[in-house]
Design a protein around this motif. Structure first.
Motif, PDB file in Angstrom:
ATOM      1  N   SER A 177       0.832  -1.202   0.000  1.00  0.00           N
ATOM      2  CA  SER A 177       0.000   0.000   0.000  1.00  0.00           C
ATOM      3  C   SER A 177       0.862   1.245   0.000  1.00  0.00           C
ATOM      4  O   SER A 177       2.009   1.227   0.443  1.00  0.00           O
ATOM      5  N   GLY A 178       0.310   2.327  -0.525  1.00  0.00           N
ATOM      6  CA  GLY A 178       1.065   3.568  -0.648  1.00  0.00           C
ATOM      7  C   GLY A 178       1.471   4.151   0.684  1.00  0.00           C
ATOM      8  O   GLY A 178       2.348   5.003   0.749  1.00  0.00           O
ATOM      9  N   ALA A 179       0.835   3.718   1.780  1.00  0.00           N
ATOM     10  CA  ALA A 179       1.152   4.255   3.096  1.00  0.00           C
ATOM     11  C   ALA A 179       2.441   3.667   3.664  1.00  0.00           C
ATOM     12  O   ALA A 179       2.980   4.176   4.640  1.00  0.00           O
ATOM     13  N   GLU A 180       2.947   2.609   3.069  1.00  0.00           N
ATOM     14  CA  GLU A 180       4.119   1.947   3.604  1.00  0.00           C
ATOM     15  C   GLU A 180       5.395   2.567   3.043  1.00  0.00           C
ATOM     16  O   GLU A 180       5.484   2.884   1.862  1.00  0.00           O
ATOM     17  N   THR A 181       6.386   2.730   3.895  1.00  0.00           N
ATOM     18  CA  THR A 181       7.682   3.222   3.473  1.00  0.00           C
ATOM     19  C   THR A 181       8.525   2.052   2.983  1.00  0.00           C
ATOM     20  O   THR A 181       8.156   0.886   3.138  1.00  0.00           O
ATOM     21  N   LEU A 182       9.687   2.381   2.393  1.00  0.00           N
ATOM     22  CA  LEU A 182      10.576   1.327   1.912  1.00  0.00           C
ATOM     23  C   LEU A 182      10.975   0.353   3.016  1.00  0.00           C
ATOM     24  O   LEU A 182      10.863  -0.857   2.829  1.00  0.00           O
ATOM     25  N   PRO A 183      11.446   0.825   4.190  1.00  0.00           N
ATOM     26  CA  PRO A 183      11.807  -0.151   5.227  1.00  0.00           C
ATOM     27  C   PRO A 183      10.642  -1.038   5.631  1.00  0.00           C
ATOM     28  O   PRO A 183      10.805  -2.250   5.815  1.00  0.00           O
ATOM     29  N   GLU A 184       9.463  -0.463   5.754  1.00  0.00           N
ATOM     30  CA  GLU A 184       8.298  -1.255   6.150  1.00  0.00           C
ATOM     31  C   GLU A 184       7.944  -2.282   5.089  1.00  0.00           C
ATOM     32  O   GLU A 184       7.711  -3.466   5.392  1.00  0.00           O
ATOM     33  N   SER A 185       7.878  -1.841   3.828  1.00  0.00           N
ATOM     34  CA  SER A 185       7.519  -2.762   2.760  1.00  0.00           C
ATOM     35  C   SER A 185       8.575  -3.839   2.592  1.00  0.00           C
ATOM     36  O   SER A 185       8.269  -5.010   2.343  1.00  0.00           O
ATOM     37  N   GLY A 186       9.859  -3.467   2.720  1.00  0.00           N
ATOM     38  CA  GLY A 186      10.927  -4.445   2.603  1.00  0.00           C
ATOM     39  C   GLY A 186      10.880  -5.487   3.705  1.00  0.00           C
ATOM     40  O   GLY A 186      11.056  -6.683   3.448  1.00  0.00           O
ATOM     41  N   ARG A 187      10.642  -5.048   4.918  1.00  0.00           N
ATOM     42  CA  ARG A 187      10.557  -6.005   6.027  1.00  0.00           C
ATOM     43  C   ARG A 187       9.368  -6.944   5.857  1.00  0.00           C
ATOM     44  O   ARG A 187       9.467  -8.148   6.121  1.00  0.00           O
ATOM     45  N   LEU A 188       8.237  -6.402   5.401  1.00  0.00           N
ATOM     46  CA  LEU A 188       7.067  -7.247   5.168  1.00  0.00           C
ATOM     47  C   LEU A 188       7.343  -8.270   4.074  1.00  0.00           C
ATOM     48  O   LEU A 188       6.984  -9.450   4.182  1.00  0.00           O
ATOM     49  N   LEU A 189       7.971  -7.819   2.989  1.00  0.00           N
ATOM     50  CA  LEU A 189       8.267  -8.729   1.887  1.00  0.00           C
ATOM     51  C   LEU A 189       9.208  -9.845   2.332  1.00  0.00           C
ATOM     52  O   LEU A 189       8.965 -11.024   2.043  1.00  0.00           O
ATOM     53  N   LEU A 190      10.260  -9.491   3.044  1.00  0.00           N
ATOM     54  CA  LEU A 190      11.209 -10.509   3.482  1.00  0.00           C
ATOM     55  C   LEU A 190      10.560 -11.494   4.447  1.00  0.00           C
ATOM     56  O   LEU A 190      10.786 -12.703   4.362  1.00  0.00           O
ATOM     57  N   ALA A 191       9.748 -10.984   5.378  1.00  0.00           N
ATOM     58  CA  ALA A 191       9.083 -11.873   6.328  1.00  0.00           C
ATOM     59  C   ALA A 191       8.180 -12.862   5.603  1.00  0.00           C
ATOM     60  O   ALA A 191       8.147 -14.062   5.915  1.00  0.00           O
ATOM     61  N   GLU A 192       7.465 -12.373   4.606  1.00  0.00           N
ATOM     62  CA  GLU A 192       6.544 -13.232   3.859  1.00  0.00           C
ATOM     63  C   GLU A 192       7.285 -14.256   3.029  1.00  0.00           C
ATOM     64  O   GLU A 192       6.917 -15.440   2.985  1.00  0.00           O
ATOM     65  N   ARG A 193       8.343 -13.833   2.329  1.00  0.00           N
ATOM     66  CA  ARG A 193       9.047 -14.721   1.417  1.00  0.00           C
ATOM     67  C   ARG A 193       9.924 -15.750   2.131  1.00  0.00           C
ATOM     68  O   ARG A 193      10.152 -16.837   1.621  1.00  0.00           O
ATOM     69  N   LEU A 194      10.407 -15.415   3.304  1.00  0.00           N
ATOM     70  CA  LEU A 194      11.364 -16.291   3.977  1.00  0.00           C
ATOM     71  C   LEU A 194      10.719 -17.269   4.948  1.00  0.00           C
ATOM     72  O   LEU A 194      11.335 -18.283   5.299  1.00  0.00           O
ATOM     73  N   ALA A 195       9.505 -16.988   5.385  1.00  0.00           N
ATOM     74  CA  ALA A 195       8.893 -17.764   6.468  1.00  0.00           C
ATOM     75  C   ALA A 195       8.901 -19.264   6.192  1.00  0.00           C
ATOM     76  O   ALA A 195       9.379 -20.063   6.996  1.00  0.00           O
ATOM     77  N   GLY A 196       8.369 -19.682   5.070  1.00  0.00           N
ATOM     78  CA  GLY A 196       8.292 -21.108   4.779  1.00  0.00           C
ATOM     79  C   GLY A 196       9.649 -21.766   4.653  1.00  0.00           C
ATOM     80  O   GLY A 196       9.857 -22.904   5.103  1.00  0.00           O
ATOM     81  N   TRP A 197      10.608 -21.048   4.060  1.00  0.00           N
ATOM     82  CA  TRP A 197      11.926 -21.632   3.859  1.00  0.00           C
ATOM     83  C   TRP A 197      12.692 -21.744   5.168  1.00  0.00           C
ATOM     84  O   TRP A 197      13.469 -22.684   5.364  1.00  0.00           O
ATOM     85  N   GLN A 198      12.486 -20.814   6.096  1.00  0.00           N
ATOM     86  CA  GLN A 198      13.146 -20.925   7.393  1.00  0.00           C
ATOM     87  C   GLN A 198      12.645 -22.143   8.159  1.00  0.00           C
ATOM     88  O   GLN A 198      13.396 -22.772   8.901  1.00  0.00           O
ATOM     89  N   GLU A 199      11.387 -22.489   7.963  1.00  0.00           N
ATOM     90  CA  GLU A 199      10.852 -23.691   8.596  1.00  0.00           C
ATOM     91  C   GLU A 199      11.466 -24.951   7.996  1.00  0.00           C
ATOM     92  O   GLU A 199      11.720 -25.925   8.702  1.00  0.00           O
ATOM     93  N   ARG A 200      11.703 -24.939   6.690  1.00  0.00           N
ATOM     94  CA  ARG A 200      12.266 -26.115   6.021  1.00  0.00           C
ATOM     95  C   ARG A 200      13.761 -26.259   6.282  1.00  0.00           C
ATOM     96  O   ARG A 200      14.300 -27.363   6.221  1.00  0.00           O
ATOM     97  N   TYR A 201      14.434 -25.146   6.546  1.00  0.00           N
ATOM     98  CA  TYR A 201      15.868 -25.168   6.798  1.00  0.00           C
ATOM     99  C   TYR A 201      16.152 -24.538   8.157  1.00  0.00           C
ATOM    100  O   TYR A 201      16.750 -23.456   8.246  1.00  0.00           O
ATOM    101  N   PRO A 202      15.766 -25.192   9.255  1.00  0.00           N
ATOM    102  CA  PRO A 202      15.983 -24.594  10.580  1.00  0.00           C
ATOM    103  C   PRO A 202      17.452 -24.467  10.945  1.00  0.00           C
ATOM    104  O   PRO A 202      17.795 -23.737  11.891  1.00  0.00           O
ATOM    105  N   ASP A 203      18.323 -25.175  10.220  1.00  0.00           N
ATOM    106  CA  ASP A 203      19.754 -25.102  10.502  1.00  0.00           C
ATOM    107  C   ASP A 203      20.402 -23.843   9.947  1.00  0.00           C
ATOM    108  O   ASP A 203      21.555 -23.546  10.278  1.00  0.00           O
ATOM    109  N   VAL A 204      19.690 -23.095   9.115  1.00  0.00           N
ATOM    110  CA  VAL A 204      20.270 -21.914   8.468  1.00  0.00           C
ATOM    111  C   VAL A 204      19.915 -20.654   9.257  1.00  0.00           C
ATOM    112  O   VAL A 204      18.738 -20.319   9.431  1.00  0.00           O
ATOM    113  N   ALA A 205      20.938 -19.967   9.741  1.00  0.00           N
ATOM    114  CA  ALA A 205      20.739 -18.679  10.414  1.00  0.00           C
ATOM    115  C   ALA A 205      20.534 -17.600   9.360  1.00  0.00           C
ATOM    116  O   ALA A 205      21.334 -17.480   8.432  1.00  0.00           O
ATOM    117  N   VAL A 206      19.461 -16.816   9.482  1.00  0.00           N
ATOM    118  CA  VAL A 206      19.092 -15.841   8.460  1.00  0.00           C
ATOM    119  C   VAL A 206      19.179 -14.426   9.003  1.00  0.00           C
ATOM    120  O   VAL A 206      18.667 -14.122  10.090  1.00  0.00           O
TER     121      VAL A 206
END
Length: 273
Positions: A177-206
């Motif tokens: 949404s237009g109300a989000e700044t770059l840091p906010e949108s970036g953090r949201l995107l990373l949280a969304e994209r990484l969540a499933g993979w962090q569960e599959r690879y718990p040995d990887v520190a991210v």
């Protein structure tokens, strides 16, 4: 796979066979052009390729005992030969874009290897510190999704941490949404994209990083302390007519470590533990 660089290490980590491949023909001939090299010239090239393959195999067998190594030589041109091999390879490993290989990444009429290969292409360049992280650049595009998958696998195989980087400017917040700044949108995107993979690879520190910069600038900077940088062949801002995005091209020419370019979705080949 193909040498030079560290293909035996790549193969050994996966308990996979290694193919040393040499294509010694002319590019025009391999693409059906009118230029046909004389048979005696091809005979000389074939003999030289066979000799190099035998010597390389012997050296690798001594350095990496137990590794399954095969060799193959082809009278096709390097581009056509490597593209054919990519259809039956897990990963294609080659040297940096210098000499004849440089044309593959510079928009020449030849088919671009990194954009046309049917598997990820690792271009070995720079130095790769053994204690550095694997770095993945992501912008939410389909190819950056595939890059994340490959990056997690590489980090797990290397017992290395993973740095997930989102870089852009305040106006570069597509999908939010237009109300989000770059840091906010970036953090949201990373949280969304990484969540499933962090569960599959718990040995990887991210480590998640959101940077106010052009992606290629930031990735080039972090590449000098990384083991590997993983990117998609084109990002969300790429033009359909381009065979390779500007960020990928910049990394292939100037990165301080090996670069993996991913252009297709990653098949589910999660190794058993």
């Amino acid at each position: 796979m193909t040498a030079p660089g560290n293909p035996p290490i790549v193969a050994a980590r996966r308990h996979a066979p290694l193919l040393l491949y040499s294509a010694y023909g002319l590019e025009d001939a391999s693409f059906g052009g009118q230029v046909r090299p004389p048979s005696d010239w091809l005979d000389v090239r074939a003999a030289a390729a066979g000799r190099v393959l035998r010597e390389t195999r012997a050296g690798l067998e001594g350095a990496v005992p137990g590794l399954d190594i095969a060799t193959e030589a082809s009278a096709r041109g390097p581009v056509a030969g490597l593209l054919e091999v990519s259809g039956r390879a897990r990963i294609l490993v080659t040297g940096p874009p210098v000499g004849a290989i440089a044309g593959l990444f510079s928009g020449s009429p030849a088919v671009d290897l990194a954009a046309g290969a049917r598997c990820p292409v690792v271009v070995v360049r720079g130095r790769s510190p053994v204690d550095g992280p694997v770095v993945v650049g992501t912008d939410g595009s389909p190819l950056s999704e595939a890059a994340i998958a490959w990056a997690f696998e590489e980090a797990s195989l290397r017992n290395a941490p993973l740095v997930a980087l989102y870089a852009g400017y305040d106006g570069d917040t597509a999908g939010f949404s237009g109300a989000e700044t770059l840091p906010e949108s970036g953090r949201l995107l990373l949280a969304e994209r990484l969540a499933g993979w962090q569960e599959r690879y718990p040995d990887v520190a991210v480590e998640r990083r959101v940077e106010h910069d052009k992606p290629r600038h930031r990735l080039l900077s972090v590449s000098h302390g990384a083991q590997l940088v993983v990117v998609g062949s084109r990002g969300r801002g790429g033009f359909s007519g381009l065979v390779l995005g500007s960020t990928s091209q910049a990394l292939l020419h100037h990165a301080g470590c090996p670069v993996m370019v991913v252009r297709t979705e990653k098949p589910d080949r999660r190794r058993s533990r």
